[in-house]
Structure formats: structure tokens, C-alpha cells
Design a protein around this motif. Structure first.
Motif, mmCIF file in Angstrom:
data_model
loop_
_atom_site.group_PDB
_atom_site.id
_atom_site.type_symbol
_atom_site.label_atom_id
_atom_site.label_comp_id
_atom_site.label_asym_id
_atom_site.label_seq_id
_atom_site.Cartn_x
_atom_site.Cartn_y
_atom_site.Cartn_z
ATOM 1 N N GLU A 1 -0.612 11.787 -39.656
ATOM 2 C CA GLU A 1 -1.903 12.438 -39.883
ATOM 3 C C GLU A 1 -2.571 12.662 -38.535
ATOM 4 O OE1 GLU A 1 -3.630 10.750 -44.069
ATOM 5 O OE2 GLU A 1 -4.111 9.632 -42.247
ATOM 6 N N TYR A 2 -3.182 13.816 -38.389
ATOM 7 C CA TYR A 2 -3.990 14.122 -37.210
ATOM 8 C C TYR A 2 -5.420 14.195 -37.708
ATOM 9 C CZ TYR A 2 0.479 15.125 -35.173
ATOM 10 O OH TYR A 2 1.775 15.014 -34.734
ATOM 11 N N ARG A 3 -6.284 13.362 -37.111
ATOM 12 C CA ARG A 3 -7.661 13.258 -37.555
ATOM 13 C C ARG A 3 -8.625 13.407 -36.387
ATOM 14 N NH1 ARG A 3 -8.813 11.642 -42.588
ATOM 15 N NH2 ARG A 3 -7.051 11.064 -43.898
ATOM 16 N N CYS A 4 -9.816 13.848 -36.710
ATOM 17 C CA CYS A 4 -10.912 13.957 -35.757
ATOM 18 C C CYS A 4 -11.314 12.548 -35.313
ATOM 19 C CB CYS A 4 -12.064 14.665 -36.473
ATOM 20 S SG CYS A 4 -13.696 14.399 -35.822
ATOM 21 N N ARG A 5 -11.439 12.348 -34.021
ATOM 22 C CA ARG A 5 -11.816 11.027 -33.499
ATOM 23 C C ARG A 5 -13.251 10.662 -33.887
ATOM 24 N NH1 ARG A 5 -9.520 7.763 -30.006
ATOM 25 N NH2 ARG A 5 -8.121 9.307 -29.142
ATOM 26 N N LEU A 6 -14.134 11.623 -33.966
ATOM 27 C CA LEU A 6 -15.546 11.343 -34.219
ATOM 28 C C LEU A 6 -15.809 10.859 -35.646
ATOM 29 C CD1 LEU A 6 -18.395 11.423 -32.998
ATOM 30 C CD2 LEU A 6 -18.588 13.742 -33.879
ATOM 31 N N ARG A 7 -15.321 11.585 -36.648
ATOM 32 C CA ARG A 7 -15.624 11.252 -38.041
ATOM 33 C C ARG A 7 -14.395 10.973 -38.903
ATOM 34 N NH1 ARG A 7 -21.265 12.636 -39.329
ATOM 35 N NH2 ARG A 7 -22.119 12.362 -37.259
ATOM 36 N N GLY A 8 -13.215 11.141 -38.352
ATOM 37 C CA GLY A 8 -12.005 10.890 -39.131
ATOM 38 C C GLY A 8 -11.610 12.021 -40.060
ATOM 39 N N CYS A 9 -12.137 13.209 -39.824
ATOM 40 C CA CYS A 9 -11.791 14.366 -40.664
ATOM 41 C C CYS A 9 -10.290 14.643 -40.558
ATOM 42 C CB CYS A 9 -12.537 15.614 -40.192
ATOM 43 S SG CYS A 9 -14.327 15.426 -40.043
ATOM 44 N N LEU A 10 -9.642 14.919 -41.681
ATOM 45 C CA LEU A 10 -8.227 15.276 -41.655
ATOM 46 C C LEU A 10 -8.072 16.680 -41.082
ATOM 47 C CD1 LEU A 10 -5.279 14.580 -42.396
ATOM 48 C CD2 LEU A 10 -5.714 15.658 -44.618
ATOM 49 N N LEU A 11 -7.252 16.804 -40.055
ATOM 50 C CA LEU A 11 -6.992 18.089 -39.410
ATOM 51 C C LEU A 11 -5.632 18.651 -39.812
ATOM 52 C CD1 LEU A 11 -8.207 17.058 -35.849
ATOM 53 C CD2 LEU A 11 -9.497 18.345 -37.582
ATOM 54 N N LEU A 12 -4.635 17.759 -39.957
ATOM 55 C CA LEU A 12 -3.276 18.172 -40.285
ATOM 56 C C LEU A 12 -2.524 16.939 -40.773
ATOM 57 C CD1 LEU A 12 -1.629 20.951 -39.507
ATOM 58 C CD2 LEU A 12 -0.509 19.444 -37.887
ATOM 59 N N ALA A 13 -1.681 17.119 -41.764
ATOM 60 C CA ALA A 13 -0.850 16.015 -42.256
ATOM 61 C C ALA A 13 0.576 16.517 -42.404
ATOM 62 C CB ALA A 13 -1.355 15.501 -43.599
ATOM 63 N N VAL A 14 1.523 15.705 -41.956
ATOM 64 C CA VAL A 14 2.934 16.019 -42.146
ATOM 65 C C VAL A 14 3.447 15.037 -43.184
ATOM 66 C CG1 VAL A 14 5.200 16.250 -41.079
ATOM 67 C CG2 VAL A 14 3.143 16.756 -39.752
ATOM 68 N N TRP A 15 4.041 15.580 -44.243
ATOM 69 C CA TRP A 15 4.497 14.728 -45.339
ATOM 70 C C TRP A 15 5.887 15.120 -45.793
ATOM 71 C CZ3 TRP A 15 4.449 16.618 -50.648
ATOM 72 C CH2 TRP A 15 3.965 17.914 -50.796
ATOM 73 N N THR A 16 6.533 14.201 -46.494
ATOM 74 C CA THR A 16 7.878 14.430 -46.992
ATOM 75 C C THR A 16 7.786 15.044 -48.378
ATOM 76 O OG1 THR A 16 8.636 12.517 -45.778
ATOM 77 C CG2 THR A 16 10.088 13.350 -47.480
ATOM 78 N N GLY A 17 8.279 16.263 -48.490
ATOM 79 C CA GLY A 17 8.283 16.948 -49.776
ATOM 80 C C GLY A 17 9.708 17.194 -50.237
ATOM 81 N N PRO A 18 9.857 17.950 -51.309
ATOM 82 C CA PRO A 18 11.185 18.218 -51.846
ATOM 83 C C PRO A 18 12.120 18.930 -50.870
ATOM 84 C CG PRO A 18 9.477 18.987 -53.345
ATOM 85 C CD PRO A 18 8.802 18.546 -52.097
ATOM 86 N N GLU A 19 11.559 19.650 -49.911
ATOM 87 C CA GLU A 19 12.362 20.421 -48.959
ATOM 88 C C GLU A 19 12.350 19.805 -47.565
ATOM 89 O OE1 GLU A 19 11.546 24.600 -48.989
ATOM 90 O OE2 GLU A 19 11.120 24.559 -51.117
ATOM 91 N N GLY A 20 11.940 18.559 -47.456
ATOM 92 C CA GLY A 20 11.881 17.916 -46.147
ATOM 93 C C GLY A 20 10.462 17.874 -45.630
#
Length: 147
Positions: free
Chosen positions: A31-50
Motif C-alpha cells: 500500500e502507498y499512503r499519504c504520510r500526513l493523513r494516511g490516505c490510500l494512494l495506490l494498492a497492489v493486491w493479488t487477484g485472479p490474474e496475478g
């Protein structure tokens, strides 16, 4: 991206957003999050296609948005809204130089921009791939990004 691929990625976006926090933790690698408030910026996850990259919806000021997006895209989604999206980490369509893709999410060669109210940064595909290579689903790596 074909219409079929776009539909599939849209279903992955819906699936990711429908997961509980516990379910997301099981499949999230980084997960890539904002340092100030912890807002989610981008998430890499394992799905059916990798490896799949989820980017949450965001809003930008009309002035910033005008300089960073195509008029057709603004007309379709609204003047300052960027809808959430999912793509394969291996999809070169979303990791390209400016002017080569219809989305304004790209900022420069081999990178994508991530943003919230506090942060707007380019994130390189190489950095994402490196972070994913050392991550494990169920134990996500969190990267904090400063303004």
C-alpha cells in the motif's frame, strides 16, 4: 485496452472495494499512503490474474485538472473527478509517457501519478515492482509518501 479487458478490470475494482478490511489485508501486497493523513494512494493486491494495481478515486481542483487531463475525459466524468480503477501491474498501457495515453494518471515515462488532498507524486513502476517482489499477501508493506 479492449472492451473485454476494461470490463474485467472494472469488476476487479468493484470486488476490491467490496472487500472488508480483513479481506483486503489478506490479498494486499503493498500500500502507498499519504504520510500526513494516511490516505490510500495506490494498492497492489493479488487477484485472479496475478498482481493488480488499485487506485482509489480522487478529486482535484478544476485548475489542476484542466492542465492534467483531456477535455473528453473531463466531460465524461466531471470537471475534477478521477474514478477508482484497477489494472494489471504488467499492463504497459498505464505506465507510459505523457501524451501517449488518454488517462491523465500518467506523469512521465514508466510512472503513474498518485494523489490525495495532501500529496501529488509520481510513482515509478520500477519502485512498485521492487516493493512487490519483497512483499507477502497477508502482511502488506506500507509505504508512506510525503508531499
Amino acid at each position: 485496452m479492449s472492451e473485454e479487458d476494461a470490463g474485467r478490470m472494472s469488476r476487479y475494482t468493484t470486488a476490491y472495494e467490496a472487500m472488508s478490511a480483513k479481506e483486503r489485508r489478506r490479498v494486499t501486497l503493498v500500500e502507498y499512503r499519504c504520510r500526513l493523513r494516511g490516505c490510500l494512494l495506490l494498492a497492489v493486491w493479488t487477484g485472479p490474474e496475478g498482481g493488480l494495481v488499485y487506485q482509489p478515486s480522487s478529486r482535484h481542483s478544476p485548475l489542476r485538472n484542466t492542465g492534467q487531463s483531456a477535455a473528453e475525459a473531463r466531460a465524461e466524468r466531471g470537471a475534477s473527478r478521477f474514478p477508482s480503477s484497477t489494472r494489471s501491474i504488467d499492463d504497459p498501457y498505464r505506465w507510459v509517457a505523457p501524451g501517449e495515453a488518454p488517462m491523465s494518471l500518467v506523469t512521465d515515462g514508466d510512472s503513474t501519478s498518485v494523489s490525495c488532498d495532501h500529496v501529488r507524486r509520481a510513482l515509478s513502476r520500477a519502485q512498485v515492482v521492487e516493493d512487490v517482489s519483497t512483499a507477502r499477501a497477508g502482511h502488506p508493506t506500507t509505504r508512506r509518501i510525503s508531499a
